[in-house]
Design an enzyme around this catalytic site. Structure first.
Site, short mmCIF file in Angstrom:
data_model
loop_
_atom_site.label_atom_id
_atom_site.label_comp_id
_atom_site.label_asym_id
_atom_site.label_seq_id
_atom_site.Cartn_x
_atom_site.Cartn_y
_atom_site.Cartn_z
N ALA A 65 0.64 -1.20 0.11
CA ALA A 65 -0.11 0.05 0.05
C ALA A 65 1.01 1.24 0.11
O ALA A 65 2.13 1.13 0.37
CB ALA A 65 -0.98 0.16 1.15
N GLY A 108 0.16 -4.97 0.97
CA GLY A 108 -1.43 -4.70 0.11
C GLY A 108 -1.12 -5.33 -1.15
O GLY A 108 -2.28 -5.94 -1.74
N GLU A 111 -2.04 -9.09 -0.31
CA GLU A 111 -3.34 -9.18 -0.01
C GLU A 111 -4.30 -9.17 -1.16
O GLU A 111 -5.39 -9.69 -1.31
CB GLU A 111 -3.89 -7.97 1.02
CG GLU A 111 -3.09 -8.26 2.26
CD GLU A 111 -3.26 -7.05 3.42
OE1 GLU A 111 -3.32 -7.54 4.39
OE2 GLU A 111 -2.74 -5.87 2.91
N GLU A 131 4.02 -5.48 6.95
CA GLU A 131 3.69 -4.33 7.88
C GLU A 131 4.15 -4.19 9.12
O GLU A 131 4.40 -3.25 9.73
CB GLU A 131 2.02 -4.63 7.97
CG GLU A 131 1.29 -4.29 6.36
CD GLU A 131 1.15 -5.64 5.71
OE1 GLU A 131 0.38 -5.87 4.92
OE2 GLU A 131 1.92 -6.70 6.00
#
Length: 257
Positions: A65, A108, A111, A131
């Site tokens: 992300a 992300g 994911e 993360e």
């Protein structure tokens, strides 16, 4: 919508979405996700499209992300804005979605790949949930989907240490369907997508729904759900055509009805 962060094209019956933020290794920000969701909605409503492929570059599917977007966000901004929830639309698609992953699929990006129905990995792919190194945990399904794919022990280690796994380990662990050479990744994913698109679309959708149900219920309830879907398929034209074609030793001509 004019897309700035993705590219889209149609290859036969496959919608191909390419994440396109090369300067940021395809880091996922709100604008990119909005564009991705818009493209998926367009393909969902297009009867000529039977499958969607999401890919990135050879260097990075998506390296995570966008940290710059999140860095100064407050709790109330994240909560009231329901941050990350819109990402789940990828997993809510009724048509199959394939992730074609080359290079980094981290945070992300990992994911997002796991939200797709299955992952084809290039031989240079690397997966991870790093993360923890930023003082947060995965927030877009990483702790949940990764655990379901690879088991508690490996998922716990990866989420607590930030360790990456390469394509071979990911295949052994069950995260990816199979590995293909990076130079052939997109073409292979599109070929698989067109193979799926050549089947009966309502039956494909029902089959996808049945497989997903396996992760959401008990075995006995899942088998009951599968059986009811199977029985309902005998009300379709495509079941009649598919079985007639088999008996007559010819290729079926599905009408998606």
């Amino acid at each position: 919508m004019a897309y700035q962060n993705i590219r889209i094209e149609t290859r036969d019956a496959v919608g191909l979405i390419t994440l396109n933020r090369p300067d940021a290794l395809n880091a996922l920000n709100s604008d990119l996700i909005d564009e991705l969701n818009d493209a998926l909605a367009g393909y969902a409503g297009d009867e000529s499209i039977g499958c969607v492929v999401i890919t990135g570059s050879e260097k990075a599917f998506a390296a995570g992300a966008d940290i710059k977007q999140m860095q100064t966000m407050s709790y109330m901004e994240a909560y009231l804005g329901d941050f990350l929830t819109s990402w789940e639309r990828v997993s809510e698609q009724r048509k199959p979605v394939i992730a074609a992953v080359a290079g980094y699929a981290l945070g992300g990006g990992c994911e997002l790949a796991m939200m797709c129905d299955f992952i084809l990995a290039a031989d240079n792919a690397k997966f991870g949930q790093p993360e923890i190194n930023l003082g947060v945990s995965p927030g877009a399904g990483g702790t949940q989907r990764l655990t379901r794919f690879v088991g508690k022990s490996k998922a716990m280690e990866m989420c607590l240490t930030g360790r990456m796994m390469d394509a071979e380990e990911a295949e052994r662990a069950g995260l990816v369907s199979r590995i293909v050479p990076v130079s052939e990744l997109v073409e292979e994913a599109v070929s698989v997508g067109n193979k799926i698109a050549g089947k009966s679309m309502p039956i494909v959708m029902m089959t996808k729904e049945a497989v997903n149900r396996a992760y959401e219920t008990t075995l006995s309830e899942g088998v009951r759900f599968e059986r009811r879907l199977f029985q309902s398929m005998f009300a379709t034209q495509d079941q009649k055509e598919g079985m007639a074609a088999f008996a007559e030793k010819r290729k079926p001509r599905f009408a998606n009805r």
